[in-house]
Scaffold this active site. Structure first.
Site, mmCIF file in Angstrom:
data_model
loop_
_atom_site.group_PDB
_atom_site.id
_atom_site.type_symbol
_atom_site.label_atom_id
_atom_site.label_comp_id
_atom_site.label_asym_id
_atom_site.label_seq_id
_atom_site.Cartn_x
_atom_site.Cartn_y
_atom_site.Cartn_z
ATOM 1 N N VAL A 279 -8.818 -26.850 35.882
ATOM 2 C CA VAL A 279 -8.309 -25.562 35.408
ATOM 3 C C VAL A 279 -9.155 -25.151 34.203
ATOM 4 O O VAL A 279 -9.403 -25.959 33.301
ATOM 5 C CB VAL A 279 -6.821 -25.658 35.021
ATOM 6 C CG1 VAL A 279 -6.308 -24.322 34.510
ATOM 7 C CG2 VAL A 279 -6.000 -26.122 36.217
ATOM 8 N N HIS B 289 -2.803 -29.840 32.727
ATOM 9 C CA HIS B 289 -1.691 -30.779 32.950
ATOM 10 C C HIS B 289 -0.620 -30.133 33.829
ATOM 11 O O HIS B 289 -0.083 -30.748 34.741
ATOM 12 C CB HIS B 289 -1.022 -31.159 31.619
ATOM 13 C CG HIS B 289 -1.907 -31.873 30.656
ATOM 14 N ND1 HIS B 289 -2.328 -31.317 29.477
ATOM 15 C CD2 HIS B 289 -2.445 -33.120 30.694
ATOM 16 C CE1 HIS B 289 -3.083 -32.182 28.819
ATOM 17 N NE2 HIS B 289 -3.173 -33.283 29.531
ATOM 18 N N LYS C 159 -11.054 -32.867 36.485
ATOM 19 C CA LYS C 159 -11.679 -32.799 35.159
ATOM 20 C C LYS C 159 -12.230 -34.183 34.774
ATOM 21 O O LYS C 159 -13.285 -34.297 34.175
ATOM 22 C CB LYS C 159 -10.620 -32.340 34.153
ATOM 23 C CG LYS C 159 -10.968 -32.507 32.705
ATOM 24 C CD LYS C 159 -11.864 -31.411 32.255
ATOM 25 C CE LYS C 159 -12.440 -31.661 30.881
ATOM 26 N NZ LYS C 159 -11.591 -32.406 29.967
HETATM 27 P P1 AMP Z 1 -5.072 -36.365 29.629
HETATM 28 O O1 AMP Z 1 -3.787 -36.008 28.983
HETATM 29 O O2 AMP Z 1 -6.259 -35.681 29.004
HETATM 30 O O3 AMP Z 1 -5.261 -37.842 29.830
HETATM 31 O O4 AMP Z 1 -5.013 -35.752 31.082
HETATM 32 C C1 AMP Z 1 -3.960 -36.051 31.963
HETATM 33 C C2 AMP Z 1 -4.340 -35.597 33.349
HETATM 34 O O5 AMP Z 1 -4.620 -34.206 33.329
HETATM 35 C C3 AMP Z 1 -5.615 -36.284 33.860
HETATM 36 O O6 AMP Z 1 -5.444 -36.631 35.232
HETATM 37 C C4 AMP Z 1 -6.668 -35.226 33.691
HETATM 38 O O7 AMP Z 1 -7.729 -35.335 34.619
HETATM 39 C C5 AMP Z 1 -5.870 -33.961 33.946
HETATM 40 N N1 AMP Z 1 -6.551 -32.815 33.336
HETATM 41 C C6 AMP Z 1 -7.006 -32.708 32.066
HETATM 42 N N2 AMP Z 1 -7.623 -31.524 31.873
HETATM 43 C C7 AMP Z 1 -7.560 -30.874 33.060
HETATM 44 C C8 AMP Z 1 -8.030 -29.607 33.522
HETATM 45 N N3 AMP Z 1 -8.681 -28.765 32.729
HETATM 46 N N4 AMP Z 1 -7.787 -29.270 34.805
HETATM 47 C C9 AMP Z 1 -7.123 -30.127 35.642
HETATM 48 N N5 AMP Z 1 -6.651 -31.326 35.267
HETATM 49 C C10 AMP Z 1 -6.868 -31.700 33.998
#
Ligand code: AMP
Length: 283
Positions: A176, A37, A149
């Site tokens: 990441v 994030h 991701k």
């Molecule tokens: P989420 O809170 O899981 O809905 O994720 C919010 C944003 O963070 C989304 O655009 C995800 O794709 C991104 N995200 C989640 N995990 C990762 C990661 N390991 N590396 C990069 N972006 C991420």
């Protein structure tokens, strides 16, 4: 950092910023921050004049037997982290505001929403698109940041933005990972020590097939078999899917010609993890 819980309040702020010619960047999240994030947040701060981070665990994107209730939440910690990073606005609406009684309108991206994760998570991308379009309408961002991701999500949201003539530029940033390769995910906290070890098979198998592609392997049946063997060598895992698909229409590719998305989803106990790699063939 200002925290807003009200849609009307956020809209007023955005109108004011726009009047001053500010470029607004949005990072939509479900909270419980990790470095994945934060990589989006850093890039947003770099590229936009004002950064808005939204935290909303979106009920519409969880199926009836999924982990909406158990999804990890810690708004206090999240808020402290964002404050330190220099975020300008934290938007935390509640579900009654986003989906008031009588809510009836949903966004679907036909043809893409039912593939890969959409096959086992019925209605998931409909929920994602609906909430993201609402966030775009409330916050009117010039830029919005998403992670590779969730590459299918990024592809679907870009299609939505294109089809609906949205004036937002969608940026997709790399995955990441932990030092040992595990892709960061809010759901990793639910893995037992053994499951976490087994989960390393995801990134390991993707690294292996990346190398096979680099050495000239093009046959996706063989590449998928390699991933399957590596993951199945762990005990107590259940593969949801292993797919090698076209980056635009998400259709399975028999051979890798130029580039391809290799995407996997695997259950470790009740925890479902996803990972992917984009491979390019140099001509
Ligand atoms: P989420 O809170 O899981 O809905 O994720 C919010 C944003 O963070 C989304 O655009 C995800 O794709 C991104 N995200 C989640 N995990 C990762 C990661 N390991 N590396 C990069 N972006 C991420």
């Amino acid at each position: 950092m200002k925290t807003c819980t009200q849609i009307y309040e956020m809209k007023d702020i955005v109108k004011n910023l726009k009047r001053q010619g500010m470029r607004i960047g949005l990072v939509p999240t479900m909270g419980y921050f990790h470095e994945g994030h934060l990589s989006l947040v850093r890039e947003c701060i770099e590229m936009a004049d004002r950064t808005v981070v939204s935290v909303f665990v979106n009920p519409a994107q969880f199926g009836p037997n999924e982990d909406f209730k158990q999804y990890p939440r810690d708004l206090e910690r999240d808020s402290e982290i964002l404050e330190k990073k220099g975020v300008d606005y934290l938007f935390v609406p509640d579900a009654e505001q986003i989906y008031p009684q009588g809510f009836k309108t949903y966004v679907e991206v036909k043809g893409l929403q039912d593939k890969l994760c959409g096959r086992s998570r019925i209605g998931h991308f409909r929920g994602v698109c609906t909430v993201v379009l609402k966030l775009f309408n409330i916050l009117n961002p010039d830029l919005a940041f998403f992670g590779q991701k969730d590459q299918q999500q990024a592809i679907i949201l870009k299609k939505m933005a294109q089809d609906l003539d949205l004036d937002v530029k969608i940026e997709v940033l790399p995955i990441v990972r932990e030092e040992d390769g595990l892709a960061l995910s809010s759901r990793n906290v639910y893995l037992s020590t053994e499951q976490r070890k087994a989960a390393l098979s995801l990134s390991r198998s993707l690294r292996e097939v990346q190398q096979m592609v680099d050495k000239g392997e093009r046959d996706t049946i063989l590449l998928k078999k390699k991933i399957q063997d590596i993951i199945n060598s762990e005990s107590l895992v259940r593969i949801d899917y292993i797919q090698i698909v076209d980056m635009e229409n998400l259709d399975p590719l028999p051979r890798i010609e130029k580039r391809a998305l290799i995407a996997i989803a695997v259950y470790f106990g009740k925890v479902r993890l996803i990972d992917n790699v984009i491979v390019y063939v140099k001509e």
